[in-house]
Design a protein around this motif. Structure first.
Motif, PDB file in Angstrom:
ATOM      1  N   THR A 266       0.797  -1.222   0.000  1.00 57.22           N
ATOM      2  CA  THR A 266       0.000   0.000   0.000  1.00 57.22           C
ATOM      3  C   THR A 266       0.831   1.274   0.000  1.00 57.22           C
TER       4      THR A 266
ATOM      5  N   SER B 210      -9.411  -2.722   7.035  1.00 59.62           N
ATOM      6  CA  SER B 210      -8.618  -2.041   6.011  1.00 59.62           C
ATOM      7  C   SER B 210      -7.688  -1.041   6.690  1.00 59.62           C
ATOM      8  N   PRO B 211      -6.633  -0.595   6.006  1.00 57.83           N
ATOM      9  CA  PRO B 211      -5.722   0.382   6.616  1.00 57.83           C
ATOM     10  C   PRO B 211      -6.336   1.764   6.776  1.00 57.83           C
ATOM     11  N   ILE B 212      -7.506   1.997   6.183  1.00 59.18           N
ATOM     12  CA  ILE B 212      -8.159   3.301   6.335  1.00 59.18           C
ATOM     13  C   ILE B 212      -9.430   3.186   7.168  1.00 59.18           C
TER      14      ILE B 212
END
Length: 249
Positions: free
Chosen positions: A71, A247-249
């Motif tokens: 990412t 998720s990373p967000i």
């Protein structure tokens, strides 16, 4: 049956409490979690983290593959730089968090969580193209994390590489403890400062012995203190704080 790192017999000599972890028999503690935690915060300790997966990606298509897989933006990486990142599944869930090392223009090393190493390798191989080789080098390599405010002074005695010339999230390859081609990386998972060193397993006993004969302040530290140290800093632990449903967000 669990695997053993090349330091297994040395952990036994230090009276480590050993447990099954990520498919390996690993030291969870030596003197006690609180003692070891404080020793790293105030002095210097050594963690055997050779259970971590090490995956080498090489070839003319290596950049494109790593850029696709992770990412973070590896355009920001020069040779000798490292980057924290993660890999996502098709739904945006986190397959794993990892470190990306740029060894050269066409060569990268991914350092992944031990429990996820085979899953990660399978995912990477599913994405690779004909211009890339993907090699799991975990069983050929060792990884020690030397962490704490005294790490620099302890390690500098063992290498001609000027450690102050290695910025955070950077590395150099050089001689260490009379062994060659050692990756000396200014990274860690404790927030206490220090370095991580990657090397061929043939050097395991030599490097361990020279580390512990170089300074009376250095102590072996178990994985339990590694967890409390990272928790104190707010660093994520895969399987606990992040997983494929997040998720990373």
């Amino acid at each position: 049956m669990d695997k053993q790192t090349p330091f297994y017999s040395l952990h036994q000599k230090h009276n480590a409490k050993l447990i099954s972890f990520a498919g390996y028999t690993m030291p969870i503690q030596y003197e006690g979690v609180s003692i070891e935690h404080n020793h790293v915060r105030n002095c210097v300790g050594v963690f055997d983290v050779s259970h971590m997966g090490q995956i080498l990606i090489k070839g003319s298509g290596a950049f494109d593959l790593v850029q696709k897989l992770t990412t973070n933006n590896i355009l920001k990486l020069d040779n000798g730089k490292a980057q924290y990142s993660c890999m996502l599944n098709i739904d945006g869930g986190i397959i794993d968090d990892l470190l990306v090392y740029r060894l050269s223009q066409n060569s990268y090393m991914l350092v992944v969580n031990g429990a996820n190493a085979q899953k990660d390798l399978n995912w990477i191989c599913d994405q690779q193209n004909k211009n890339v080789s993907v090699v799991d080098i975990t069983n050929e390599r060792c990884l020690l994390a030397i962490q704490g405010p005294q790490a620099h002074s302890v390690l500098q005695k063992l290498t001609p590489v000027e450690l102050t010339s290695i910025p955070y999230y950077s590395f150099k390859i050089g001689r260490f403890a009379d062994c060659d081609n050692i990756i000396i990386s200014n990274t860690g998972y404790t927030g206490a400062g220090g370095f991580e060193i990657y090397f061929d397993k043939q050097f395991a006993s030599t490097i361990w012995d020279k580390l512990f004969s170089s300074n009376d302040l250095i102590k072996p530290i178990g994985l339990a203190a590694r967890d409390t140290l990272r928790l104190e800093m707010g660093y994520c632990l895969y399987g606990n704080d992040i997983n494929e449903s997040r998720s990373p967000i």
